[in-house]
Design a protein around this motif. Structure first.
Motif, short mmCIF file in Angstrom:
data_model
loop_
_atom_site.label_atom_id
_atom_site.label_comp_id
_atom_site.label_asym_id
_atom_site.label_seq_id
_atom_site.Cartn_x
_atom_site.Cartn_y
_atom_site.Cartn_z
N VAL A 556 51.65 24.03 64.66
CA VAL A 556 50.37 23.83 63.97
C VAL A 556 49.22 23.81 64.97
CG1 VAL A 556 49.01 22.18 62.63
CG2 VAL A 556 51.36 22.68 61.97
N ALA A 557 49.41 23.10 66.09
CA ALA A 557 48.35 23.04 67.10
C ALA A 557 48.03 24.43 67.65
CB ALA A 557 48.77 22.10 68.23
N GLU A 558 49.05 25.23 67.93
CA GLU A 558 48.82 26.59 68.43
C GLU A 558 48.08 27.42 67.39
OE1 GLU A 558 52.07 28.28 71.32
OE2 GLU A 558 53.11 27.29 69.66
N SER A 559 48.49 27.29 66.13
CA SER A 559 47.85 28.06 65.07
C SER A 559 46.38 27.70 64.92
CB SER A 559 48.58 27.83 63.74
OG SER A 559 48.00 28.56 62.70
N GLU A 560 46.04 26.44 65.17
CA GLU A 560 44.65 25.99 65.08
C GLU A 560 43.85 26.31 66.33
OE1 GLU A 560 45.14 22.15 62.07
OE2 GLU A 560 45.39 21.86 64.23
N GLY A 561 44.52 26.87 67.34
CA GLY A 561 43.83 27.18 68.59
C GLY A 561 43.76 26.02 69.55
N ASP A 562 44.46 24.94 69.23
CA ASP A 562 44.45 23.73 70.09
C ASP A 562 45.62 23.81 71.07
OD1 ASP A 562 44.15 21.26 71.24
OD2 ASP A 562 44.85 20.13 69.48
N LEU A 563 45.49 24.68 72.08
CA LEU A 563 46.59 24.85 73.04
C LEU A 563 46.78 23.60 73.90
CD1 LEU A 563 46.07 28.55 74.19
CD2 LEU A 563 47.55 27.64 72.39
N ARG A 564 45.71 22.91 74.21
CA ARG A 564 45.85 21.67 74.99
C ARG A 564 46.66 20.63 74.22
NH1 ARG A 564 41.61 20.99 79.16
NH2 ARG A 564 40.33 22.87 79.22
N ALA A 596 50.67 29.65 80.42
CA ALA A 596 50.13 30.95 80.82
C ALA A 596 48.79 31.22 80.15
CB ALA A 596 51.13 32.05 80.50
N GLU A 597 48.69 30.88 78.87
CA GLU A 597 47.44 31.14 78.14
C GLU A 597 46.33 30.22 78.63
OE1 GLU A 597 45.19 33.35 75.51
OE2 GLU A 597 47.28 33.65 76.12
N LEU A 598 46.66 28.95 78.86
CA LEU A 598 45.64 28.01 79.35
C LEU A 598 45.19 28.37 80.76
CD1 LEU A 598 47.06 24.62 78.00
CD2 LEU A 598 44.97 25.77 77.27
N ARG A 599 46.11 28.83 81.59
CA ARG A 599 45.75 29.26 82.94
C ARG A 599 44.72 30.38 82.89
NH1 ARG A 599 50.07 31.54 84.37
NH2 ARG A 599 51.22 29.70 85.07
N ALA A 600 44.93 31.31 81.94
CA ALA A 600 43.99 32.43 81.80
C ALA A 600 42.61 31.95 81.37
CB ALA A 600 44.53 33.44 80.79
N GLU A 601 42.55 30.79 80.71
CA GLU A 601 41.27 30.24 80.29
C GLU A 601 40.61 29.40 81.38
OE1 GLU A 601 41.88 28.08 76.69
OE2 GLU A 601 42.59 29.84 75.56
N GLY A 602 41.27 29.29 82.54
CA GLY A 602 40.70 28.55 83.66
C GLY A 602 41.09 27.08 83.69
N VAL A 603 42.05 26.68 82.88
CA VAL A 603 42.50 25.29 82.86
C VAL A 603 43.47 25.04 84.01
CG1 VAL A 603 43.69 23.53 81.50
CG2 VAL A 603 42.21 25.20 80.36
N ASP A 604 43.38 23.88 84.64
CA ASP A 604 44.30 23.50 85.71
C ASP A 604 45.64 23.10 85.08
OD1 ASP A 604 45.70 22.59 87.88
OD2 ASP A 604 44.31 20.96 88.38
N ARG A 705 41.38 39.01 72.34
CA ARG A 705 40.44 38.20 73.12
C ARG A 705 40.45 38.61 74.59
NH1 ARG A 705 41.86 33.40 71.46
NH2 ARG A 705 43.46 33.10 73.06
N PHE A 706 41.66 38.79 75.15
CA PHE A 706 41.72 39.16 76.56
C PHE A 706 41.15 40.55 76.79
CE2 PHE A 706 43.99 41.23 80.12
CZ PHE A 706 43.44 40.48 81.15
N ALA A 707 41.45 41.47 75.85
CA ALA A 707 40.91 42.82 75.98
C ALA A 707 39.38 42.80 76.01
CB ALA A 707 41.41 43.69 74.84
N ALA A 708 38.80 41.96 75.14
CA ALA A 708 37.34 41.87 75.10
C ALA A 708 36.78 41.26 76.37
CB ALA A 708 36.92 41.05 73.88
N VAL A 709 37.41 40.18 76.85
CA VAL A 709 36.94 39.51 78.07
C VAL A 709 37.06 40.42 79.27
CG1 VAL A 709 37.44 37.61 79.66
CG2 VAL A 709 37.40 37.19 77.20
N ALA A 710 38.17 41.17 79.34
CA ALA A 710 38.40 42.04 80.50
C ALA A 710 37.68 43.37 80.38
CB ALA A 710 39.90 42.28 80.66
N GLY A 711 37.07 43.63 79.21
CA GLY A 711 36.37 44.88 79.02
C GLY A 711 37.31 46.06 78.90
N LEU A 712 38.49 45.83 78.32
CA LEU A 712 39.48 46.89 78.16
C LEU A 712 39.60 47.27 76.70
CD1 LEU A 712 42.31 45.47 80.44
CD2 LEU A 712 40.71 47.27 81.03
#
Length: 796
Positions: A556-564, A596-604, A705-712
């Motif tokens: 449920v948390a992942e589905s809501e976008g709450d990866l933390r 892996a997903e949180l790392r890509a968002e800059g989270v420690d 989201r990653f494609a948009a951020v990376a400009g791909l």
């Protein structure tokens, strides 16, 4: 008008109720002539099915419909929308006056003989043969025929397979209720006496019908005798719902019959023991527990048969387990103490020991479970009980596997399969072994074992108990394989409607995951809130339920976008000081994907990565150095070689299919970091295709989201794929089979992979070859020079 309107875009919609159409009347002549002249097309609107009945009734009443109310409404309204509307708010109550008057209007127009015949037929809940009506209706043959013909022409009775019945159940109910009490009692006595006189030679003397008629004839003793016989007969036929109904009738009549035990040929405590069991098998766990409590309240330990006392305690323990409640282990210990002191029966001792061992295993106390199973096996061997030997091996196998001794555990399950002779031992093997295979990631094998178990459950008429858990053991590996449509189709069949609470809990976990998978986060969160108290209660004694609660919360948390929040739930799991079961592995793998997903968002995520890796390395050696270990390492500490190795492992059927997207996304990130944007774009295109094929909303969002951020571009073009990376070994296999002309399904059968997996491989092959059709791919496989300069552009 139909003949005149031969042209133009004009639709005439004409409706009629077939009940009101009579042979030779104006409507029937119109329909016949228009049909012969091909002036109209006839469409039959069928009666509503159970799903539609529930939807309609709940829309009318504005509240959920219980299973009992739905069953009663189906029985009475028979899917007719008008009747459903009329009784939606009183499915168990008397007919509303307006509906009763409407139903009886046609009956009131009948002649005296026809009215008498219809009243007699109203006494039966099943179709009646002509000979039986002849015996029950005191009319000359010709008058009887005329009366039946009038009743059928009026649309009250219909003829089905040479038997007579009411066109509608509510019409029968209205006619029957219109009888005076004395008329009703005499009618049912006549039925009962006729059935006894002409069915004495049958196997069960039509006990079910006799119980019904003697009860309405107000002969309590004869009704009790017939109900007890009907209960035994239904139980022998595995018709547990019917057996439960008749057993409860016996219990209801018991105080009204002075010599009830003699009449029913069963003592009261024995009746309660059997009734509790059939109620449980019928899916009514609450009622089964209530019956067990009544029985134990009547037990006098000084005089009761010790075996009966122990069996009642054992059964109550089982009913508590089925309801997901605490208290089973003390009851089993009490039963075992009685057996050891008063009962000289090694097989029964072994059964109780196995029951206790099973509860210990489920609670996570694996060493104690093995000790008890060993003791049970010694007793079973002495008694020559193959089934108890099988169950002991079953419990030992599961416990060993959860201790990390997987190979030894699998060998024990093989012993359990070989030793099982009865249905109970066989179903236990299939339930527990399919569950273990899923936990080990052997998804295809898990589906096969569970599918065969579900088939056997249907044969044994235990769909509401073992069948529902077998269905759950199918849908979980199917979900991990990405066969989401098949999972949703199985869930739509609702294997758990009306079944035991603990089985509904298991299936609810999967429903939450499916809703989250589809991006329906609000519905997933609502279902989690509804079930969370039950999972927390049962999770105290059932370690698997505790892990299921964690899995639902994470989904449920992942589905809501709450990866933390999802990662925090997994890390909190690692701080629990109770035994770690195999269920933890899948959650650790999910934790690595979240990292892996949180790392890509800059989270420690260094601390979280270390905690997950530490938990993984704390597993026994047999559970490490496999495909999952390779994938977890690559996600926690991504490197090109590690991610490439993990991707090759993720294409197998023993890895959750979602990780194919996660790993390709991670590889794309590494490629972008290194400046190889072209290859990253192609990798993203493959990831996007897989996520789309899976219908996984969260993964699709992550790729976009990653494609948009990376400009791909999220999808590579054929031109960018031309001359790109080489086909993998699996993709080369798929290409060769494409060249043979095989369909995706045939390729899947040849390679033992799912159709969806084949679809993903085919998409990758076409992209890498720079072609748009399977025909072009096949030509390239046959002739590698196809497509070079000078080759024709058109493929014939």
């Amino acid at each position: 008008m139909l003949r005149a309107l031969g042209r133009g875009r004009i639709l005439l919609l004409i409706t009629c109720r077939t009940d009101d159409v009579r042979r030779g009347d104006a409507v029937s002549r119109f329909i016949g002539e228009s049909t012969r002249a091909r002036l109209l097309e006839r469409l039959t609107l069928r009666r509503l099915d159970e799903v539609a009945v529930r939807e309609l009734a709940e829309q009318i009443t504005g509240r959920p419909l219980s299973e009992a109310a739905l069953g009663r409404m189906q029985e009475r309204a028979e899917g007719v929308p008008f009747f459903i509307e009329e009784i939606a708010g009183c499915s168990n109550g008397p007919l509303p006056d307006g509906l009763r008057d409407l139903l009886l209007a046609r009956f009131d127009r009948l002649g005296d003989d026809a009215r008498h015949v219809v009243q007699v037929v109203s006494g039966a809940e099943r179709p009646l043969s002509h000979p039986l009506i002849t015996r029950l209706v005191d009319l000359p043959e010709q008058r009887l025929d005329e009366a039946i013909r009038e009743a059928t022409r009026s649309g009250i009775l219909v003829v089905v397979d040479d038997d007579y019945r009411f066109r509608h159940a509510l019409l029968r109910e209205a006619v029957h209720d219109d009888l005076l009490p004395g008329e009703r009692a005499r009618l049912h006595r006549s039925y009962a006496e006729t059935l006894e006189a002409h069915g004495a030679g049958s196997e069960n003397g039509d006990a079910a019908a006799l119980a019904y008629h003697w009860q309405l004839a107000q002969d309590d003793r004869k009704a009790l005798v017939a109900a007890a016989d009907a209960m035994r007969h239904a139980k022998a036929q595995y018709a547990f719902a019917s057996a439960a109904r008749f057993g409860e009738l016996v219990l209801e009549l018991w105080p009204l019959v002075p010599d009830a035990a003699v009449a029913a040929r069963v003592e009261r405590l024995d009746l309660l023991l059997v009734l509790g069991s059939v109620l449980r098998n019928a899916g009514d766990g609450e009622r089964a527990l209530a019956v067990a409590n009544v029985a134990l309240a009547e037990v006098d330990p000084a005089t009761v048969d010790p075996r009966l006392h122990a069996r009642l305690l054992r059964n109550k323990a089982l009913y508590l387990v089925n309801l997901g409640r605490l208290g089973a282990i003390p009851l089993l210990q009490q039963a075992l103490a009685i057996a050891e002191e008063h009962i000289d029966d090694e097989a029964f001792h072994a059964e109780l020991l196995n029951q206790l061992a099973s509860r210990r295993m489920i609670a996570g106390d694996r060493e104690e479970a093995i000790r008890l199973a060993d003791e049970a096996e010694r007793g079973a061997a002495g008694a020559g009980s193959a089934d108890q030997l099988s169950i002991a091996a079953n419990v030992r196998g599961g416990s060993l596997a959860h201790l990390g001794e997987v190979e030894a555990g699998v060998r024990e399950y093989e012993r359990a399969r070989e030793l099982a002779t009865g249905s109970n031992a066989e179903m236990r093997y299939r339930v527990n072994y399919s569950d273990l295979l899923t936990l080990l990631g052997r998804y295809r094998e898990a589906v096969e074992v569970a599918e065969e178990g579900l088939r056997r459950a249907r044969e044994l008429r235990v769909e509401r108990t073992s069948g529902s858990i077998m269905a759950q053991n199918m849908v979980v590996p199917l979900l991990e394989l990405g066969e989401i449509e098949r999972v949703e189709e199985m869930l739509s069949r609702d294997f758990v409607q009306g079944t035991l609470r603990v089985f509904r809990m298991y299936m609810s976990m999967t429903r939450v995951r499916v809703l989250a998978w589809r991006g329906r986060s609000a519905e997933a969160a609502e279902m989690l809130r509804d079930w969370l108290p039950a999972f927390e209660e049962t999770g105290v004694s059932e370690r698997q339920i505790w892990y299921d609660r964690v899995m639902m919360t994470v989904a449920v948390a992942e589905s809501e976008g709450d990866l933390r929040g999802a990662l925090a739930t997994i890390l909190e799991m690692l701080h629990d000081d109770r035994p770690a079961l195999l269920h933890q592995r899948r959650l650790l793998l999910e934790g690595a994907a979240i990292v892996a997903e949180l790392r890509a968002e800059g989270v420690d995520v260094e601390e979280a990565s270390a905690a997950i890796r530490g938990a993984w390395l704390s597993q026994p050696p047999q559970l490490q150095d496999d495909a999952w270990s390779t994938i977890l390492d690559a996600l926690l500490y991504p490197r090109h070689d590690a991610v490439d190795a993990a991707m090759s492992r993720a294409d197998g059927d023993d890895v959750p299919v979602t990780l194919r997207v996660v790993l390709r996304l991670e590889r794309a990130r590494l490629l972008v970091r290194d400046g190889d944007r072209s290859t990253a774009s192609m990798e993203l295109a493959i990831a996007a295709d897989i996520a789309e094929a899976l219908g996984h909303a969260q993964l699709q969002t992550a790729v976009t989201r990653f494609a948009a951020v990376a400009g791909l571009a999220p999808r590579a073009t054929a031109e960018s794929a031309q001359g790109g990376e080489a086909l993998t070994a699996r993709e080369q296999q798929v290409l060769e089979l494409i060249a043979e002309g095989l369909s995706n399904r045939q390729i899947g059968e040849r390679l033992f992979i799912s159709v969806k997996t084949v679809s993903v491989h085919v998409s990758a092959v076409l992209r890498k070859l720079g072609v748009s059709t399977r025909t072009e791919a096949a030509l390239l496989q046959r002739n590698p020079t196809f497509g070079a300069p000078g080759q024709p552009a058109v493929v014939a």
